[in-house]
Write a protein that holds these residues in place. Structure first.
Motif, PDB file in Angstrom:
ATOM      1  N   CYS A 102      -0.895   0.169  12.061  1.00  0.00           N
ATOM      2  CA  CYS A 102      -2.120   0.259  10.788  1.00  0.00           C
ATOM      3  C   CYS A 102      -1.630   1.777  10.209  1.00  0.00           C
ATOM      4  O   CYS A 102      -1.080   2.630  10.966  1.00  0.00           O
ATOM      5  CB  CYS A 102      -3.510   0.519  11.413  1.00  0.00           C
ATOM      6  SG  CYS A 102      -4.093  -1.090  12.160  1.00  0.00           S
ATOM      7  N   THR A 141       0.827  -1.223  -0.052  1.00  0.00           N
ATOM      8  CA  THR A 141       0.080   0.022  -0.208  1.00  0.00           C
ATOM      9  C   THR A 141       0.902   1.259   0.000  1.00  0.00           C
ATOM     10  O   THR A 141       0.379   2.367  -0.639  1.00  0.00           O
ATOM     11  CB  THR A 141      -0.898   0.037   1.090  1.00  0.00           C
ATOM     12  OG1 THR A 141      -1.848  -0.992   1.025  1.00  0.00           O
ATOM     13  CG2 THR A 141      -1.710   1.005   1.267  1.00  0.00           C
ATOM     14  N   SER A 194      -6.596   4.219   7.204  1.00  0.00           N
ATOM     15  CA  SER A 194      -6.754   3.295   6.195  1.00  0.00           C
ATOM     16  C   SER A 194      -7.211   1.937   6.518  1.00  0.00           C
ATOM     17  O   SER A 194      -7.785   1.376   5.876  1.00  0.00           O
ATOM     18  CB  SER A 194      -5.268   3.133   5.461  1.00  0.00           C
ATOM     19  OG  SER A 194      -5.216   4.320   4.683  1.00  0.00           O
ATOM     20  N   LEU A 195      -6.664   1.645   7.868  1.00  0.00           N
ATOM     21  CA  LEU A 195      -7.092   0.159   8.550  1.00  0.00           C
ATOM     22  C   LEU A 195      -7.472   0.422   9.756  1.00  0.00           C
ATOM     23  O   LEU A 195      -6.567   0.915  10.693  1.00  0.00           O
ATOM     24  CB  LEU A 195      -5.838  -0.774   8.218  1.00  0.00           C
ATOM     25  CG  LEU A 195      -5.818  -2.327   8.611  1.00  0.00           C
ATOM     26  CD1 LEU A 195      -7.412  -2.923   7.968  1.00  0.00           C
ATOM     27  CD2 LEU A 195      -4.890  -2.984   8.435  1.00  0.00           C
ATOM     28  N   SER A 246      -3.924  -2.513   4.543  1.00  0.00           N
ATOM     29  CA  SER A 246      -4.972  -3.305   3.762  1.00  0.00           C
ATOM     30  C   SER A 246      -4.933  -4.604   4.338  1.00  0.00           C
ATOM     31  O   SER A 246      -3.778  -5.043   4.640  1.00  0.00           O
ATOM     32  CB  SER A 246      -4.958  -2.985   2.289  1.00  0.00           C
ATOM     33  OG  SER A 246      -3.782  -3.579   1.722  1.00  0.00           O
ATOM     34  N   ARG A 247      -5.811  -5.667   3.422  1.00  0.00           N
ATOM     35  CA  ARG A 247      -5.535  -7.251   3.839  1.00  0.00           C
ATOM     36  C   ARG A 247      -4.665  -7.515   3.127  1.00  0.00           C
ATOM     37  O   ARG A 247      -3.808  -8.229   3.359  1.00  0.00           O
ATOM     38  CB  ARG A 247      -7.149  -7.812   3.614  1.00  0.00           C
ATOM     39  CG  ARG A 247      -6.638  -9.234   3.738  1.00  0.00           C
ATOM     40  CD  ARG A 247      -6.741  -9.696   5.205  1.00  0.00           C
ATOM     41  NE  ARG A 247      -6.384 -11.080   5.085  1.00  0.00           N
ATOM     42  CZ  ARG A 247      -6.952 -11.824   6.290  1.00  0.00           C
ATOM     43  NH1 ARG A 247      -7.708 -11.306   7.166  1.00  0.00           N
ATOM     44  NH2 ARG A 247      -6.800 -13.158   6.240  1.00  0.00           N
ATOM     45  N   GLU A 248      -4.070  -7.029   1.921  1.00  0.00           N
ATOM     46  CA  GLU A 248      -3.250  -7.150   0.862  1.00  0.00           C
ATOM     47  C   GLU A 248      -1.842  -7.045   1.607  1.00  0.00           C
ATOM     48  O   GLU A 248      -0.945  -7.683   1.794  1.00  0.00           O
ATOM     49  CB  GLU A 248      -3.101  -6.312  -0.416  1.00  0.00           C
ATOM     50  CG  GLU A 248      -1.967  -6.531  -1.229  1.00  0.00           C
ATOM     51  CD  GLU A 248      -1.805  -5.391  -2.221  1.00  0.00           C
ATOM     52  OE1 GLU A 248      -0.952  -5.567  -3.038  1.00  0.00           O
ATOM     53  OE2 GLU A 248      -2.623  -4.562  -2.391  1.00  0.00           O
TER      54      GLU A 248
END
Length: 164
Positions: free
Chosen positions: A125, A72, A129-130, A99-101
């Motif tokens: 985080c 990210t 964003s998360l 992100s999960r990615e």
């Protein structure tokens, strides 16, 4: 400022802990000398580095907190993975995820380089964003051996404020 002036300023705080951070401390011309001088004076020295510059020659008394940039960030290409070779057991590797990615990528890197066998691993985080609870839930579901941390400066001061 000269190194001696910096040491005098640090001495005035009556502390035993010094952390070099903010941007990338290693781009400063004499950062290696400053780290060694602080350690020589008996300070515990923490160096927070982006992981994009070599750490091989950093004074071994310093604790290195090295970022590995996640997808990210758009900065994965800047990661110097050979730095992992020079990390000590007292050092830390930090992943800041958005992100999960990023989370899945981080798990892959931890396994590939066996990071939890070498250093402490930190998860954080990207603010806004998360959600922290989401990352913590993923960590618990996967039984990840890592320490969760918040970017506290984003909670104490305004998130966009610089220089704090």
């Amino acid at each position: 400022m000269t190194i001696e002036q910096i040491l005098d300023a640090v001495d005035s705080y009556k502390t035993n802990l010094v952390e070099l951070t903010g941007g990338e401390p290693l781009v400063q011309g004499k950062s290696h000398e400053l780290i060694a001088a602080l350690a020589e004076r008996g300070y515990k020295v923490l160096l927070e580095t982006s992981g994009s510059l070599p750490i091989k020659d950093i004074d071994k008394r310093a604790v290195i907190i090295m970022d590995l940039k996640c997808p990210t960030s758009g900065m994965v290409h800047k990661n110097l993975y050979e730095n992992i070779t020079f990390l000590k057991q007292s050092d830390e590797v930090k992943f800041v995820m958005g992100s999960r990615e990023d989370y899945e990528w981080t798990k892959k890197i931890i396994n590939e380089y066996q990071l939890t066998n070498k250093v402490s691993v930190l998860f954080s985080c990207i603010f806004g964003s998360l959600e922290p609870v989401q990352l913590v839930n993923w960590m618990l579901e996967d039984n990840i051996t890592a320490r969760f941390q918040l970017q506290l400066h984003k909670f104490i001061w305004q998130p966009e404020q610089r220089g704090v």
